[in-house]
Design an enzyme around this catalytic site. Structure first.
Site, short mmCIF file in Angstrom:
data_model
loop_
_atom_site.label_atom_id
_atom_site.label_comp_id
_atom_site.label_asym_id
_atom_site.label_seq_id
_atom_site.Cartn_x
_atom_site.Cartn_y
_atom_site.Cartn_z
N ASP A 41 5.06 34.27 -72.40
CA ASP A 41 5.13 33.42 -73.19
C ASP A 41 6.66 32.47 -73.08
OD1 ASP A 41 7.36 35.69 -73.33
OD2 ASP A 41 6.90 35.64 -75.51
N GLU A 42 6.81 32.53 -72.17
CA GLU A 42 7.72 31.89 -71.49
C GLU A 42 8.37 30.99 -70.44
OE1 GLU A 42 13.58 32.77 -71.04
OE2 GLU A 42 12.04 34.26 -71.66
#
Length: 299
Positions: A41-42
């Site tokens: 998620d990054e």
């Protein structure tokens, strides 16, 4: 468990996480070829030159946030600035669903007012040591010489010297070769129950398996990382004759290493598992980055 006897543990849905992560990274790549993933998620994006020829990184960040919500019904937080460090710091300013821009002319002032424990790359132990040295803000850190910082913090002192001046020359690496793949969890409340520790390790092992699958690789050396409540760190490793990637094997080896540790009257703050000596078919990493001139966007 004693504090919450009715607690229900729900197994993570890694197939769903992986599918959504793939969709989000596909959105990133509509705007830039330079996408460096650091987690599901990054990611960091360098949009200095972008596919849509959009002149402003902040505009790209807004478009990406909108696309993510429309296509996944998830919100995203973005940080935009001139380098990785500043973009990362910006991304933490207005969560959730925020967008923070640190302009070049704002960079020095932003860093100077920042509390040292808020700096990315400075953990609790290092922050405590800095406090003892009278370093409480970015401005305090900036006053220290490179010689002094390297004396107290070794090679990391060079990094601290640069970020105190809002400098970070690390490029966005779209196809970075990974030397290890792992995962770790820090606990808000230290763990003292062995059964709960093993349960946490099994969940961490599941994340590691998923990341190995994502990168189409296996590893021969498994390392267990433990941080106790007194911040003492300990590692245990085992190297296999053949590379592994299956959850059952990862957890079996992890459990054996864990059981070799003397836990009498000790509680645990962090657990981690990693695999190195990778046997890769695909060694690429996906990250959410900063948006700006040499511009970083991090999601």
């Amino acid at each position: 468990m004693a504090k919450c006897p009715g607690l229900i543990f729900v197994r993570p849905r890694f197939d769903v996480y992986r599918e959504i992560s793939t969709s989000i990274h596909a959105i990133f790549k509509r705007y830039s070829d330079l996408v460096e993933g650091v987690a599901l998620d990054e990611a960091y994006l360098d949009v200095t030159e972008n596919r849509q020829n959009i002149p402003y990184a902040s505009t790209i960040a807004r478009y990406i946030k909108t696309a993510i919500f429309e296509e996944t019904q998830l919100t995203a937080t973005a940080g935009v600035s001139i380098n990785k460090f500043l973009a990362k710091m910006a991304s933490g300013q207005n969560k959730p669903n925020g967008l923070t821009v640190i302009l070049p002319e704002q960079a020095i002032a932003f860093v100077e007012q920042l509390l040292i424990e808020k700096f990315h790359g400075i953990g609790e132990v290092t922050a405590a040591k800095m406090h003892l040295l009278g370093i409480h803000t970015g401005a305090d850190l900036k006053e220290r010489s490179l010689l002094e910082l390297t004396h107290h913090f070794g090679k990391a002192g060079q990094y601290y010297y640069k970020i105190a001046r809002a400098e970070d020359d690390r490029p966005v690496e779209a196809n970075r070769v990974r030397k290890s793949i792992g995962a770790e969890t820090s606990f808000a409340n230290d763990l003292s129950d062995v059964g709960q520790m093993l349960q946490e390790l099994e969940q961490i092992a599941q994340i590691v398996e998923q990341r190995l699958e994502q990168h189409e690789t296996r590893g021969r050396t498994l390392t267990l990382k433990v941080k106790f409540s007194d911040y003492q760190r300990l590692t245990r490793s085992k190297t296999m004759l053949a590379p592994i990637s299956e959850l059952s094997t990862i957890f079996e080896i992890t459990k054996a290493l864990f059981e070799s540790i003397d836990l009498e009257n000790r509680s645990i703050r962090l657990l981690g598992i990693s695999l190195s000596n990778l046997d890769n078919a695909k060694q690429t990493q996906v990250i959410q980055l900063p948006l700006f001139e040499n511009t970083g966007i991090i999601f």
